[in-house]
Design a protein around this motif. Structure first.
Motif, PDB file in Angstrom:
ATOM      1  N   GLY A  49       0.787  -1.220   0.000  1.00 57.82           N
ATOM      2  CA  GLY A  49       0.000   0.000   0.000  1.00 57.82           C
ATOM      3  C   GLY A  49       0.817   1.266   0.000  1.00 57.82           C
ATOM      4  O   GLY A  49       0.354   2.317   0.442  1.00 57.82           O
ATOM      5  N   THR A  50       2.051   1.198  -0.539  1.00 56.14           N
ATOM      6  CA  THR A  50       2.944   2.365  -0.518  1.00 56.14           C
ATOM      7  C   THR A  50       2.887   3.191  -1.798  1.00 56.14           C
ATOM      8  O   THR A  50       3.528   4.246  -1.869  1.00 56.14           O
ATOM      9  N   LEU A  51       2.171   2.730  -2.824  1.00 52.77           N
ATOM     10  CA  LEU A  51       2.197   3.410  -4.123  1.00 52.77           C
ATOM     11  C   LEU A  51       1.174   4.538  -4.196  1.00 52.77           C
ATOM     12  O   LEU A  51       0.000   4.356  -3.873  1.00 52.77           O
ATOM     13  N   THR A  52       1.680   5.706  -4.633  1.00 52.18           N
ATOM     14  CA  THR A  52       0.807   6.859  -4.851  1.00 52.18           C
ATOM     15  C   THR A  52       1.113   7.457  -6.223  1.00 52.18           C
ATOM     16  O   THR A  52       2.221   7.962  -6.428  1.00 52.18           O
ATOM     17  N   PRO A  53       0.186   7.382  -7.180  1.00 51.80           N
ATOM     18  CA  PRO A  53      -1.140   6.758  -7.073  1.00 51.80           C
ATOM     19  C   PRO A  53      -1.033   5.239  -7.099  1.00 51.80           C
ATOM     20  O   PRO A  53      -0.009   4.697  -7.525  1.00 51.80           O
ATOM     21  N   PRO A  54      -2.077   4.517  -6.672  1.00 50.61           N
ATOM     22  CA  PRO A  54      -2.048   3.053  -6.690  1.00 50.61           C
ATOM     23  C   PRO A  54      -2.048   2.517  -8.113  1.00 50.61           C
ATOM     24  O   PRO A  54      -2.389   3.230  -9.062  1.00 50.61           O
ATOM     25  N   ARG A 125       5.093   4.962 -13.692  1.00 53.56           N
ATOM     26  CA  ARG A 125       5.397   5.410 -12.338  1.00 53.56           C
ATOM     27  C   ARG A 125       6.424   6.548 -12.361  1.00 53.56           C
ATOM     28  O   ARG A 125       7.107   6.760 -13.361  1.00 53.56           O
ATOM     29  N   GLU A 129      10.862   6.134  -8.646  1.00 52.39           N
ATOM     30  CA  GLU A 129      10.274   4.831  -8.327  1.00 52.39           C
ATOM     31  C   GLU A 129      10.707   3.781  -9.345  1.00 52.39           C
ATOM     32  O   GLU A 129      10.996   2.631  -8.985  1.00 52.39           O
TER      33      GLU A 129
END
Length: 208
Positions: A49-54, A125, A129
């Motif tokens: 759950g660390t990705l922004t945006p998912p 991404r 990242e």
């Protein structure tokens, strides 16, 4: 009783003198990696759950498949016999596993950030990242290998015969150590300015 754990050990044979070891890299060799490293790490961060945006649903499923069901690069490994000078699989992170080759071969390397392979999913991404996943992600089980520059065309042909894309990302040097440049690939070597190596890979023996 805890959850079930299964350990599997696979044994095999290699014709005498044809094993691809970590110790054969030489100054002037090109550094290559197969496939699209970084996708397994992308899936892991999605799970965390660390990705922004998912990730989108399609991207997540594609990355998850790469993490949970990686494709062994057996055909490519066979095609590289007598061609590659050294090889290792990317299990703990590209730079971390590359360090084992550099240590055993007693050589150094320059890597071109602009030459790193980036899969279509990872390309969506942020740049930092992308680099983190490709250079420090693990569990891809792609092949990281070296070969003489004079055999460049043969390496490309081996990848094509095995049905696996191969990417030249660096150049081996006599000066020990790992150096990263922010450019692409020039006529014969990585280009651009030197950048600090901020990436670390998984360490099995590091204390939590």
């Amino acid at each position: 009783a805890g959850p079930l754990a299964i350990g599997i050990t696979v044994m095999g044979e290699v014709p005498a003198g044809q094993a691809l070891l970590r110790s054969g890299a030489r100054p002037g060799d090109e550094l290559w990696v197969s496939g699209w490293p970084g996708e397994a790490r992308l899936a892991l961060e999605a799970f965390r759950g660390t990705l922004t945006p998912p990730l989108s649903g399609e991207a997540f499923e594609a990355a998850r498949l790469r993490m949970e069901r990686p494709t062994p690069r057996v055909a490519l490994g066979l095609a590289l016999r007598g061609l590659a000078s050294s090889a290792i699989d990317v299990s703990d992170g590209l730079l971390g596993d590359l360090g084992h080759v550099l240590k055993r071969s007693r050589v150094g390397v320059e890597i071109a950030l602009g030459a790193l392979p980036v899969s279509p999913w990872l390309a969506t991404r942020p740049l930092a990242e992308q680099q983190d996943n490709v250079l420090a992600g693990g569990d891809d089980y792609e092949l990281l290998f070296t070969a003489p520059a004079a055999r460049h065309a043969e390496v490309l042909a081996a990848g094509q015969a095995a049905g696996v894309p191969v990417h030249r990302i660096g150049l081996l040097q006599a000066e020990v150590g790992l150096r990263v440049r922010d450019g692409g690939w020039g006529a014969e070597e990585p280009t651009g300015q030197p950048v600090a190596n901020r990436w670390t890979s998984f360490d099995h023996f590091k204390m939590a």
